[in-house]
Design a protein around this motif. Structure first.
Motif, PDB file in Angstrom:
ATOM      1  N   PHE A 198      46.783 -38.349   5.719  1.00  0.00           N
ATOM      2  CA  PHE A 198      45.546 -37.807   5.130  1.00  0.00           C
ATOM      3  C   PHE A 198      44.397 -37.923   6.142  1.00  0.00           C
ATOM      4  O   PHE A 198      43.587 -37.007   6.295  1.00  0.00           O
ATOM      5  CB  PHE A 198      45.226 -38.567   3.838  1.00  0.00           C
ATOM      6  CG  PHE A 198      44.018 -38.049   3.107  1.00  0.00           C
ATOM      7  CD1 PHE A 198      43.942 -36.741   2.660  1.00  0.00           C
ATOM      8  CD2 PHE A 198      42.938 -38.902   2.832  1.00  0.00           C
ATOM      9  CE1 PHE A 198      42.825 -36.266   1.975  1.00  0.00           C
ATOM     10  CE2 PHE A 198      41.820 -38.449   2.154  1.00  0.00           C
ATOM     11  CZ  PHE A 198      41.760 -37.120   1.723  1.00  0.00           C
ATOM     12  N   GLU A 199      44.368 -39.049   6.853  1.00  0.00           N
ATOM     13  CA  GLU A 199      43.330 -39.233   7.878  1.00  0.00           C
ATOM     14  C   GLU A 199      43.451 -38.166   8.971  1.00  0.00           C
ATOM     15  O   GLU A 199      42.449 -37.672   9.487  1.00  0.00           O
ATOM     16  CB  GLU A 199      43.440 -40.627   8.509  1.00  0.00           C
ATOM     17  CG  GLU A 199      43.046 -41.751   7.573  1.00  0.00           C
ATOM     18  CD  GLU A 199      43.289 -43.142   8.163  1.00  0.00           C
ATOM     19  OE1 GLU A 199      43.681 -43.252   9.341  1.00  0.00           O
ATOM     20  OE2 GLU A 199      43.099 -44.123   7.422  1.00  0.00           O
ATOM     21  N   SER A 200      44.690 -37.815   9.305  1.00  0.00           N
ATOM     22  CA  SER A 200      44.860 -36.800  10.342  1.00  0.00           C
ATOM     23  C   SER A 200      44.410 -35.420   9.847  1.00  0.00           C
ATOM     24  O   SER A 200      43.737 -34.681  10.566  1.00  0.00           O
ATOM     25  CB  SER A 200      46.321 -36.750  10.793  1.00  0.00           C
ATOM     26  OG  SER A 200      46.473 -35.755  11.785  1.00  0.00           O
ATOM     27  N   VAL A 249      36.575 -47.597  10.981  1.00  0.00           N
ATOM     28  CA  VAL A 249      35.903 -46.526  10.238  1.00  0.00           C
ATOM     29  C   VAL A 249      36.726 -45.260  10.446  1.00  0.00           C
ATOM     30  O   VAL A 249      37.048 -44.892  11.579  1.00  0.00           O
ATOM     31  CB  VAL A 249      34.449 -46.337  10.728  1.00  0.00           C
ATOM     32  CG1 VAL A 249      33.789 -45.161  10.015  1.00  0.00           C
ATOM     33  CG2 VAL A 249      33.641 -47.611  10.500  1.00  0.00           C
ATOM     34  N   ASP A 250      37.069 -44.595   9.329  1.00  0.00           N
ATOM     35  CA  ASP A 250      38.007 -43.474   9.428  1.00  0.00           C
ATOM     36  C   ASP A 250      37.405 -42.264  10.136  1.00  0.00           C
ATOM     37  O   ASP A 250      38.047 -41.647  10.968  1.00  0.00           O
ATOM     38  CB  ASP A 250      38.503 -43.086   8.027  1.00  0.00           C
ATOM     39  CG  ASP A 250      39.421 -44.164   7.454  1.00  0.00           C
ATOM     40  OD1 ASP A 250      40.054 -44.885   8.245  1.00  0.00           O
ATOM     41  OD2 ASP A 250      39.496 -44.286   6.215  1.00  0.00           O
ATOM     42  N   CYS A 251      36.195 -41.901   9.786  1.00  0.00           N
ATOM     43  CA  CYS A 251      35.558 -40.764  10.458  1.00  0.00           C
ATOM     44  C   CYS A 251      34.062 -40.729  10.134  1.00  0.00           C
ATOM     45  O   CYS A 251      33.574 -41.572   9.368  1.00  0.00           O
ATOM     46  CB  CYS A 251      36.220 -39.448  10.060  1.00  0.00           C
ATOM     47  SG  CYS A 251      36.301 -39.144   8.307  1.00  0.00           S
ATOM     48  N   VAL A 264      32.398 -42.299   6.965  1.00  0.00           N
ATOM     49  CA  VAL A 264      33.183 -41.821   5.822  1.00  0.00           C
ATOM     50  C   VAL A 264      34.487 -42.620   5.755  1.00  0.00           C
ATOM     51  O   VAL A 264      35.157 -42.807   6.774  1.00  0.00           O
ATOM     52  CB  VAL A 264      33.528 -40.313   5.959  1.00  0.00           C
ATOM     53  CG1 VAL A 264      34.400 -39.837   4.791  1.00  0.00           C
ATOM     54  CG2 VAL A 264      32.264 -39.467   6.049  1.00  0.00           C
ATOM     55  N   GLU A 265      34.825 -43.088   4.567  1.00  0.00           N
ATOM     56  CA  GLU A 265      36.104 -43.762   4.350  1.00  0.00           C
ATOM     57  C   GLU A 265      37.054 -42.799   3.654  1.00  0.00           C
ATOM     58  O   GLU A 265      36.653 -42.071   2.737  1.00  0.00           O
ATOM     59  CB  GLU A 265      35.888 -45.013   3.474  1.00  0.00           C
ATOM     60  CG  GLU A 265      37.151 -45.698   2.984  1.00  0.00           C
ATOM     61  CD  GLU A 265      38.064 -46.225   4.085  1.00  0.00           C
ATOM     62  OE1 GLU A 265      37.553 -46.744   5.097  1.00  0.00           O
ATOM     63  OE2 GLU A 265      39.295 -46.103   3.937  1.00  0.00           O
ATOM     64  N   LEU A 266      38.294 -42.762   4.110  1.00  0.00           N
ATOM     65  CA  LEU A 266      39.303 -41.888   3.505  1.00  0.00           C
ATOM     66  C   LEU A 266      40.337 -42.734   2.781  1.00  0.00           C
ATOM     67  O   LEU A 266      40.747 -43.782   3.286  1.00  0.00           O
ATOM     68  CB  LEU A 266      39.993 -41.059   4.594  1.00  0.00           C
ATOM     69  CG  LEU A 266      39.076 -40.159   5.417  1.00  0.00           C
ATOM     70  CD1 LEU A 266      39.812 -39.617   6.631  1.00  0.00           C
ATOM     71  CD2 LEU A 266      38.540 -39.010   4.562  1.00  0.00           C
ATOM     72  N   LYS A 267      40.733 -42.254   1.635  1.00  0.00           N
ATOM     73  CA  LYS A 267      41.716 -42.980   0.822  1.00  0.00           C
ATOM     74  C   LYS A 267      42.645 -41.985   0.169  1.00  0.00           C
ATOM     75  O   LYS A 267      42.233 -40.847  -0.119  1.00  0.00           O
ATOM     76  CB  LYS A 267      40.993 -43.746  -0.303  1.00  0.00           C
ATOM     77  CG  LYS A 267      40.265 -44.975   0.177  1.00  0.00           C
ATOM     78  CD  LYS A 267      41.278 -46.040   0.433  1.00  0.00           C
ATOM     79  CE  LYS A 267      40.730 -47.252   1.067  1.00  0.00           C
ATOM     80  NZ  LYS A 267      41.766 -48.094   1.633  1.00  0.00           N
ATOM     81  N   THR A 268      43.841 -42.411  -0.121  1.00  0.00           N
ATOM     82  CA  THR A 268      44.733 -41.564  -0.925  1.00  0.00           C
ATOM     83  C   THR A 268      45.120 -42.320  -2.178  1.00  0.00           C
ATOM     84  O   THR A 268      45.100 -43.556  -2.203  1.00  0.00           O
ATOM     85  CB  THR A 268      46.022 -41.178  -0.166  1.00  0.00           C
ATOM     86  OG1 THR A 268      46.668 -42.364   0.267  1.00  0.00           O
ATOM     87  CG2 THR A 268      45.735 -40.274   1.003  1.00  0.00           C
TER      88      THR A 268
HETATM   89 MG    MG Z   1      41.043 -45.359   4.915  1.00  0.00          MG
END
Ligand code: MG
Ligand code: A3P
Length: 455
Positions: A198-200, A249-251, A264-268
């Motif tokens: 998801f991060e990619s 930090v994800d992005c 921004v934090e990314l989560k699934t």
């Molecule tokens: Mg994350």
């Protein structure tokens, strides 16, 4: 300039009484284990909220594919919307997975050391700064500490050292635990990959422009290499304890200005299909919230997926608004409870680890012994509480794992502290209450202390 984020400004506290689960702990004075009882999750309404200062970014750094730490933003990614129905399994076979490793804080110490040196420029400013910091820790460790009041499943262990007035934390991962983590069941491994994938899909090397890599589906940000990380180090303050916290930090959104407001934090998460899923998700929000809050990350983008890894929808959560969303729900949690507990936890540790007595070197003239710092083990058991004990030689050797360390700190960092710390306030093995007949200063009444700190 920093803003105080006074948590009283958030929601009224929620009554999450779980008295049936709470257990009383008595300290066992025979082995000098010091214990802090499981915190109540129902007392916030009576007590004054503990303020938590808005984190301010101090420095960022990147880990390269070969795991080299560089003080640049080479690993920074810009947020882009992922393609509809993105396949989170994409590239699984090409995943370069960073091996599980002990919870070292070496990277964070590199950053701390750089900050101190840059501030210094020959004067004592940098030294004064690090001396004003009570806690240095990765964000993951802080999240574990602060969410402990609501943790009912996973125990944890940490190693703590205090040097020159600052407490340093690392997660304690035994060799057995590392093997267990590395030896993930195939379906867990795949699920774990979905998060990275998801991060990619959400990351690009350019702002607002999804990647279009040759031989890859449009929007794929590049094959996953979990060695590569972009990290931020922030300063903040919980109650009266200043902290330096580092974390990945994800992005960022748009151009990076050096502020946490871009993060921004990314989560699934599995798509919510019913009330049970919803309750589970709200519980997960506690971790999402603290993980982001501690680094000052203002927004979290959650990718909801099918069990087999197809992205369904994405939803943006404003970090500051999350506590309000769970208010009154069956699994409600209240951050004020966590901050109150955090303050008590650090005060408790400080009282155990920072004895008020004179350094042993002055008492005994034994310089060698004064240079052997104490390493403390903090253990958390869900629904019970936290216990703290001093490690003996075998325990310290285990965490060093043959590496050139003083306690768990890399020797280079230790040497640096020695050079600027004329009067090092480290405590020594000679005080070790498990080794001799003498009492550890400040720990002479284990039971009394335990009672004092029961909530
Ligand atoms: Mg994350
Ligand atoms: P998700 O959080 O989307 O599941 P983080 O968001 O904390 O930076 O973590 C990124 C990803 O690492 C997670 O994505 C998850 O896939 C994986 N991950 C984190 N902690 C994990 C754990 N304890 N076990 C397995 N995978 C984990």
């Amino acid at each position: 300039m920093t803003n105080k984020r006074d948590l009283s400004a958030l929601d009224p506290p929620v009554d999450t009484e779980r008295q049936g689960k709470r257990r009383h702990v008595t300290a066992d004075s025979s082995d000098r284990k010091l214990e802090l009882a499981f915190p109540s999750t129902s007392q916030t309404s009576q007590s004054k909220p503990v303020p938590f200062q808005q984190p301010v970014s101090l420095i960022t750094f990147s880990y390269t594919p070969s795991r080299k730490l560089e003080f640049n933003n080479s690993a920074l990614r810009y947020y882009v919307n992922p393609p509809r129905n993105a396949n989170l399994r994409h590239g699984y076979e090409r995943w370069i997975k960073r091996p599980e490793e002990k919870g070292r804080i070496d990277g964070l110490l590199r950053a701390t050391s750089k900050l101190r040196n840059d501030m210094n420029a020959g004067a004592s400013k940098g030294v004064d700064w690090i001396r004003s910091i009570g806690v240095v820790s990765w964000r993951g460790v802080m999240t574990k500490i602060l969410t402990a009041p609501y943790e009912d499943r996973d125990s944890w262990e940490m190693n703590v050292m205090a040097i020159d007035g600052t407490m340093y934390f690392e997660e304690h991962l035994s060799d057995a635990k590392l093997v267990e983590k590395e030896d993930m069941a195939p379906h867990h491994r795949l699920q774990s990959y979905y998060g990275y994938s998801f991060e990619s899909w959400c990351g690009s090397s350019k702002p607002e422009m999804p990647e279009n890599l040759e031989g890859q589906p449009p929007g794929w940000g590049g094959d996953v290499d979990t060695n590569v990380q972009w990290c931020s180090v922030v300063k903040t303050k919980l109650g009266d304890t200043r902290m330096v916290i580092g974390g990945e930090v994800d992005c960022v959104r748009n151009a990076f200005t050096g502020q946490t407001s871009d993060f921004v934090e990314l989560k699934t998460s599995i798509a919510i299909r019913g009330p049970q899923d919803e309750a589970r998700f709200e519980k997960k929000l506690l971790k999402f919230y603290f993980q982001s809050f501690l680094l000052g990350v203002p927004e979290i983008i959650v990718g909801f997926r099918t069990p087999s890894g197809q992205l369904n929808t994405i939803q943006l959560f404003k970090t500051a608004q999350i506590p309000r969303m769970v208010r009154g729900k069956p699994n409600a949690w209240d951050p004020t409870t966590c901050f109150a507990w955090g303050q008590q936890f650090f005060a408790f540790l400080k009282s155990v680890i920072h004895p008020s007595a004179e350094p042993i070197a002055e008492q005994q003239g034994n310089v060698t012994s004064a240079l052997r710092p104490q390493v403390w083990r903090v253990k958390f058991e869900p629904r019970v509480g936290v216990s703290v004990s001093l490690l003996g030689d075998a325990g310290v050797s285990e965490i060093q794992a043959g590496e050139d360390r003083v306690g768990f700190l890399p020797r280079w960092y230790w040497d640096e502290v020695q050079t600027y710390s004329g009067q090092i306030s480290v405590t020594t093995q000679a005080f070790d209450p498990t080794h001799g007949k003498g009492e550890a200063p400040g720990t002479s009444s284990a039971q009394g202390m335990s009672r004092e700190w029961q909530i």
